[in-house]
Design an enzyme around this catalytic site. Sequence first.
Site, PDB file in Angstrom:
ATOM      1  N   ASP A 256       3.878  -6.087  -4.496  1.00 41.20           N
ATOM      2  CA  ASP A 256       2.937  -6.667  -3.552  1.00 41.20           C
ATOM      3  C   ASP A 256       2.780  -8.133  -3.936  1.00 41.20           C
ATOM      4  O   ASP A 256       3.149  -8.559  -5.033  1.00 41.20           O
ATOM      5  CB  ASP A 256       1.599  -5.927  -3.592  1.00 41.20           C
ATOM      6  CG  ASP A 256       0.840  -6.036  -2.274  1.00 41.20           C
ATOM      7  OD1 ASP A 256       1.105  -6.989  -1.517  1.00 41.20           O
ATOM      8  OD2 ASP A 256      -0.024  -5.184  -2.009  1.00 41.20           O
ATOM      9  N   CYS A 257       2.233  -8.917  -3.029  1.00 37.93           N
ATOM     10  CA  CYS A 257       2.332 -10.364  -3.187  1.00 37.93           C
ATOM     11  C   CYS A 257       1.413 -10.895  -4.285  1.00 37.93           C
ATOM     12  O   CYS A 257       0.198 -10.935  -4.127  1.00 37.93           O
ATOM     13  CB  CYS A 257       2.085 -11.043  -1.850  1.00 37.93           C
ATOM     14  SG  CYS A 257       3.350 -10.579  -0.639  1.00 37.93           S
TER      15      CYS A 257
END
EC number: 3.2.1.37
Length: 804
Positions: free
Chosen positions: A315-316
């Site tokens: 995930d970012c």
Amino acid sequence: MAHSMSRPVAATAAALLALALPQALAQANTSYVDYNIEANPDLYPLCIETIPLSFPDCQNGPLRSHLICDETATPYDRAASLISLFTLDELIANTGNTGLGVSRLGLPAYQVWSEALHGLDRANFSDSGAYNWATSFPQPILTTAALNRTLIHQIASIISTQGRAFNNAGRYGLDVYAPNINTFRHPVWGRGQETPGEDVSLAAVYAYEYITGIQGPDPESNLKLAATAKHYAGYDIENWHNHSRLGNDMNITQQDLSEYYTPQFHVAARDAKVQSVMCAYNAVNGVPACADSYFLQTLLRDTFGFVDHGYVSSDCDAAYNIYNPHGYASSQAAAAAEAILAGTDIDCGTTYQWHLNESITAGDLSRDDIEQGVIRLYTTLVQAGYFDSNTTKANNPYRDLSWSDVLETDAWNISYQAATQGIVLLKNSNNVLPLTEKAYPPSNTTVALIGPWANATTQLLGNYYGNAPYMISPRAAFEEAGYKVNFAEGTGISSTSTSGFAAALSAAQSADVIIYAGGIDNTLEAEALDRESIAWPGNQLDLIQKLASAAGKKPLIVLQMGGGQVDSSSLKNNTKVSALLWGGYPGQSGGFALRDIITGKKNPAGRLVTTQYPASYAEEFPATDMNLRPEGDNPGQTYKWYTGEAVYEFGHGLFYTTFAESSSNTTTKEVKLNIQDILSRTHEELASITQLPVLNFTANIRNTGKLESDYTAMVFANTSDAGPAPYPKKWLVGWDRLGEVKVGETRELRVPVEVGSFARVNEDGDWVLFPGTFELALNLERKVRVKVVLEGEEEVVLKWPGKE
């Protein structure tokens, strides 16, 4: 993320990245935002930017004579040959979601981060004309409420077609960060709207249909788009009570992990052959998900059967979060190494690009370790035809999709169909609905449309939306149909001001029908934003009560909007509230869908895929308590374990017509089966014995009312003696939707029930068939029931690899 202190990037990477990347960061946690509280990562421009995309030139470019351009070679061999040409700096520059490409090889930059939750997002939309919009479907929680798996697949296929058309124009990637298949465990969660609801079997079916729709019928040879199953795993809290998703450490038993938090990812990997999986921000049992080889190797690859060369994306900024706030690694370079070695191939973020050189210098990684992930990404791109010539459609059936295909698929009006099929009728006193045109002719009917959703446009879309071709508000829909509309907002979503009440009451006074449209929206539930309360916010209930008091004999219809549920017990019990509908986030055609359900042009058949709890539920125990079974202050989570009384139960949904449900000629009211006999049946064609059909639950469904209608069915199981206590109240084993059942018509419902539906999960996480008595029952009314007795010795049907 907000970084205030910096030091130079490692010298070997600086030459390539100096222009693209800001300076790297100091290693003191105290220098940074407290991500144990702050739930939004402050991402750098390199990570979040959308970039012009193009294809490598395999006919005339520098790579034309290399194996990567040989369409007869395997995707993996082609990708590996390409990556072998990279220098170390070039390799590291392509480990982030914004891969910088390699200009000397004619390899363009590539953006991994495209979104496709319910339509294209993070596309390079044009300002006008072609490619300035894409279809925006309802949020998944509403689509799932339709109980129509064909619809899920069709939506995903349309999104994929439109995505490939945009990709051919250089405006979209070949992979998408979707679907979100986490389960909506606790009602305060801000991202529940993105999910298929609280039931894991629904989530698993949604995952299968969405992923196979996105990836196309032949992903090994002609991958349409690569889907990404997210967020793996145990992710379902944003910022409840300042517990940030970026730093949460979720304590989950092996039993719950196996039974509830991972089966949908198992199906995504094993059955749907998803090409990518996203590891989550949170830690589970002390280890950040993106640094956990148990999740990414033992479970995902060794147990779930993830495709050989599928890739894992963080995930970012989750790779950075291994360092801050988790503190699992002592530096960002160490965090990058932990993630790579655990199996996180691509960093949505910049931590890899800035710090992998340091990791190599420290001896924590080799080039081979880094290469593996980039090869996996480019193997996927090869499968999608990224390097193939565009000479004929036979080479790749998707390379000639264009704007005309976007126009064609949008014109099918599937967004409208999904909304009308998913809307749930919660209450309908004295059958006040539908408000037919015969009883309420548009030219002679004044409708008061009141509330913060009455004139909604962008609100209709929920989150993760791109440019829609149009957004039809309820107000616009009723006006378009010829009704006179008295519009008054009355109040806001969270407002406590009564300044708009008088106008709302005036609008209602001069109307024939009163419709209040409210609930919640993305100001209260969103990414990085959980709710503190599940009561109706602000003073909306006060206004509805005043409208009810003033309504007299006029119909008062309440539209409860938003992804999460709110406690509507006061509306359920108020005799002046004629009808109550849940409309979720219904997408670009939402106003038309709501209008047509209210007026009977379409008849409702959706069912709740979440429990509507009383408001007190959210105050009884911490939302961070991941234990599903009731214990202490925790009354049990999801319909399966909840010991209290719901306002509206999971699976609730009314029809405008009436249906008689009865046993069919093929229904056996009691079935006795031997466990060993079941497991001896041939099942070589199945991925798991748990998928073996045991029996078909059948029922006759007769439309005894006055209106043609779809019929939706949920089949639940329960037991009080098979396996150890505690016993769940019930669990979903199958579901279906029968379309357009005519008045007087009888249809046979047939729902297959598989071995896994009778298995219970022990404390070690193993799925076990226990001898005992089960009951299968149709819907909440339980008018058709089948007794199933399992005899013989208990057997493990799915072994769970415990974490050492």
